[in-house]
Design a protein around this motif. Structure first.
Motif, mmCIF file in Angstrom:
data_model
loop_
_atom_site.group_PDB
_atom_site.id
_atom_site.type_symbol
_atom_site.label_atom_id
_atom_site.label_comp_id
_atom_site.label_asym_id
_atom_site.label_seq_id
_atom_site.Cartn_x
_atom_site.Cartn_y
_atom_site.Cartn_z
ATOM 1 N N ALA A 229 0.838 -1.211 0.000
ATOM 2 C CA ALA A 229 0.000 0.000 0.000
ATOM 3 C C ALA A 229 0.868 1.255 0.000
ATOM 4 O O ALA A 229 0.549 2.245 -0.677
ATOM 5 C CB ALA A 229 -0.928 -0.014 1.212
ATOM 6 N N ILE A 230 1.965 1.217 0.741
ATOM 7 C CA ILE A 230 2.897 2.358 0.737
ATOM 8 C C ILE A 230 3.486 2.539 -0.656
ATOM 9 O O ILE A 230 3.504 3.644 -1.205
ATOM 10 C CB ILE A 230 4.013 2.149 1.773
ATOM 11 C CG1 ILE A 230 3.444 2.180 3.192
ATOM 12 C CG2 ILE A 230 5.093 3.235 1.618
ATOM 13 C CD1 ILE A 230 4.433 1.743 4.259
ATOM 14 N N ARG A 231 3.960 1.444 -1.242
ATOM 15 C CA ARG A 231 4.626 1.491 -2.543
ATOM 16 C C ARG A 231 3.695 1.980 -3.648
ATOM 17 O O ARG A 231 4.086 2.812 -4.487
ATOM 18 C CB ARG A 231 5.147 0.088 -2.862
ATOM 19 C CG ARG A 231 5.710 -0.159 -4.254
ATOM 20 C CD ARG A 231 7.072 0.431 -4.453
ATOM 21 N NE ARG A 231 7.013 1.750 -5.067
ATOM 22 C CZ ARG A 231 8.058 2.542 -5.239
ATOM 23 N NH1 ARG A 231 9.230 2.190 -4.803
ATOM 24 N NH2 ARG A 231 7.927 3.714 -5.797
ATOM 25 N N PRO A 236 2.609 7.471 -4.463
ATOM 26 C CA PRO A 236 2.116 8.361 -5.532
ATOM 27 C C PRO A 236 1.371 9.576 -4.985
ATOM 28 O O PRO A 236 1.499 10.677 -5.532
ATOM 29 C CB PRO A 236 1.184 7.446 -6.338
ATOM 30 C CG PRO A 236 1.725 6.071 -6.122
ATOM 31 C CD PRO A 236 2.203 6.070 -4.699
ATOM 32 N N LEU A 237 0.618 9.396 -3.901
ATOM 33 C CA LEU A 237 -0.103 10.526 -3.306
ATOM 34 C C LEU A 237 0.865 11.518 -2.657
ATOM 35 O O LEU A 237 0.682 12.740 -2.761
ATOM 36 C CB LEU A 237 -1.109 10.022 -2.272
ATOM 37 C CG LEU A 237 -2.274 9.187 -2.832
ATOM 38 C CD1 LEU A 237 -3.151 8.672 -1.692
ATOM 39 C CD2 LEU A 237 -3.096 9.991 -3.835
ATOM 40 N N ILE A 238 1.905 10.999 -1.996
ATOM 41 C CA ILE A 238 2.928 11.877 -1.413
ATOM 42 C C ILE A 238 3.644 12.654 -2.515
ATOM 43 O O ILE A 238 3.919 13.857 -2.380
ATOM 44 C CB ILE A 238 3.939 11.042 -0.603
ATOM 45 C CG1 ILE A 238 3.280 10.500 0.669
ATOM 46 C CG2 ILE A 238 5.171 11.880 -0.236
ATOM 47 C CD1 ILE A 238 4.148 9.515 1.430
ATOM 48 N N LEU A 257 6.082 11.661 -10.249
ATOM 49 C CA LEU A 257 4.959 10.769 -9.951
ATOM 50 C C LEU A 257 5.187 9.370 -10.520
ATOM 51 O O LEU A 257 4.876 8.377 -9.863
ATOM 52 C CB LEU A 257 3.653 11.357 -10.469
ATOM 53 C CG LEU A 257 2.977 12.266 -9.428
ATOM 54 C CD1 LEU A 257 3.227 13.724 -9.728
ATOM 55 C CD2 LEU A 257 1.496 11.983 -9.313
ATOM 56 N N VAL A 258 5.729 9.287 -11.724
ATOM 57 C CA VAL A 258 6.035 7.972 -12.290
ATOM 58 C C VAL A 258 7.091 7.270 -11.444
ATOM 59 O O VAL A 258 6.981 6.070 -11.140
ATOM 60 C CB VAL A 258 6.518 8.117 -13.754
ATOM 61 C CG1 VAL A 258 7.127 6.806 -14.259
ATOM 62 C CG2 VAL A 258 5.356 8.536 -14.647
ATOM 63 N N PHE A 259 8.101 8.019 -11.026
ATOM 64 C CA PHE A 259 9.183 7.478 -10.197
ATOM 65 C C PHE A 259 8.631 6.839 -8.921
ATOM 66 O O PHE A 259 9.114 5.803 -8.460
ATOM 67 C CB PHE A 259 10.137 8.621 -9.858
ATOM 68 C CG PHE A 259 11.277 8.258 -8.942
ATOM 69 C CD1 PHE A 259 12.362 7.532 -9.401
ATOM 70 C CD2 PHE A 259 11.270 8.658 -7.616
ATOM 71 C CE1 PHE A 259 13.422 7.205 -8.559
ATOM 72 C CE2 PHE A 259 12.321 8.346 -6.769
ATOM 73 C CZ PHE A 259 13.399 7.612 -7.245
ATOM 74 N N ASN A 260 7.598 7.452 -8.345
ATOM 75 C CA ASN A 260 7.046 6.973 -7.084
ATOM 76 C C ASN A 260 5.908 5.971 -7.251
ATOM 77 O O ASN A 260 5.266 5.597 -6.267
ATOM 78 C CB ASN A 260 6.579 8.155 -6.244
ATOM 79 C CG ASN A 260 7.734 8.893 -5.597
ATOM 80 O OD1 ASN A 260 8.276 8.447 -4.595
ATOM 81 N ND2 ASN A 260 8.148 10.005 -6.189
#
Length: 307
Positions: A229-231, A236-238, A257-260
């Motif tokens: 869920a974090i990954r 992405p929200l952070i 955003l893609v990176f995260n």
């Protein structure tokens, strides 16, 4: 916007190699004893060479990308903090085995850089590729140290000794040093280094498949749900909030955003297995993360429109 099916197509080669490693290990003479030796080759030679050359040869322009680098480090730090905090979450924390957490926390923040670079080039061309390379160059050392630290502590190892001897950390730190000093790989070695890099990712994914145990699919499901869920949701929200707060350009926000939203790195399995932890469980998480990225990447792309 790239259709979700295109993300599935991009992720398919990695997923296929994981499955291939599983099949070869279970139903051919290339059994577990063979793959243990392959893991050592990947961990001590192939991955370090790949990391060193990719970072040393990247163009790290701090002046032009300082805001993006800051955003990347903030997101990376957030991912590490969330992963480390899982055992202290209400209700969830008491159900988490600390040793399993030490090995799997890295799933929450380490990423598949090859998929990231391929996506960045497809979405942003040469500029997108440069921005992704900068993020990788600055974030990989932090994430490698963060991955080793809980396992070294949980395994009763001396932390400083483990960090100084870890081949992935040595490769990334020396790669950054070479980049800062302007050192370039001799032209004669470019082709061998490139082939070693290709072999590293392919063999790393196959090792993850070979180490995977399907019986662990429901193992430690609370922990699995937390790190995934974090990954694939919280990071992405952070990244979205960080891009908005720092007023990143549209190109930089897209890359951030893609990176995260990328799937977890196949090196997660190799690192856990070589440090004496439950490699089969971590390999299962890598596989699930690769599948979930087909959902998190379109989510990241959708969020970019609201910046």
């Amino acid at each position: 916007m790239i259709a979700a099916m295109q993300y599935v197509t991009l992720l398919f080669p990695d997923f296929f190699l994981i499955v291939l490693g599983y099949v070869l290990c279970r139903w051919t003479p290339l059994n577990r004893s063979v793959w243990q030796s392959v893991e050592m080759l990947v961990y001590y030679l192939l991955f370090p060479v790949m990391l060193f050359t990719s970072i040393a040869q990247s163009t790290l322009d701090w002046a032009a990308t300082s805001q993006l680098v800051l955003a990347g480090l903030l997101c990376a730090g957030g991912g590490v903090a969330l992963a480390y905090s899982l055992p202290y979450w209400p209700l969830l924390g008491r159900r988490i085995d600390r040793r399993e957490h030490a090995a799997s926390a890295q799933i929450a923040f380490r990423f598949n850089s090859f998929i990231g670079l391929a996506l960045a080039q497809r979405l942003g061309g040469a500029q997108g590729l440069l921005l992704m390379s900068v993020l990788i160059g600055f974030c990989v050392p932090l994430m490698n140290v963060a991955a080793v630290w809980p396992m070294a502590r949980s395994g009763g190892h001396q932390l400083a000794r483990q960090l100084l001897r870890n081949p992935l950390i040595l490769a990334t730190s020396s790669g950054l040093a070479a980049n800062a000093l302007g050192w370039h790989l001799p032209e004669l070695l470019h082709a061998p280094a490139s082939r070693i890099g290709a072999a590293a990712i392919a063999m790393g994914l196959m090792c993850a498949g070979a180490g995977m145990r399907l019986g662990l699919l429901g193992h430690a499901w609370q922990l699995s749900g937390g790190v995934l869920a974090i990954r694939h949701l919280l990071l992405p929200l952070i990244a979205f909030g960080t891009a908005w707060a720092l007023h990143l350009s549209s190109e930089q926000a897209l890359v951030l955003l893609v990176f995260n939203a990328l799937p977890a790195s196949s090196t997660c399995y190799v690192l856990a297995a070589q440090m004496g932890f439950n490699g089969g469980y971590v390999a299962m998480l890598v596989t699930l993360s690769t599948a979930l990225a087909a959902l998190s990447l379109p989510l990241a792309m959708a969020l970019v429109q609201y910046l």
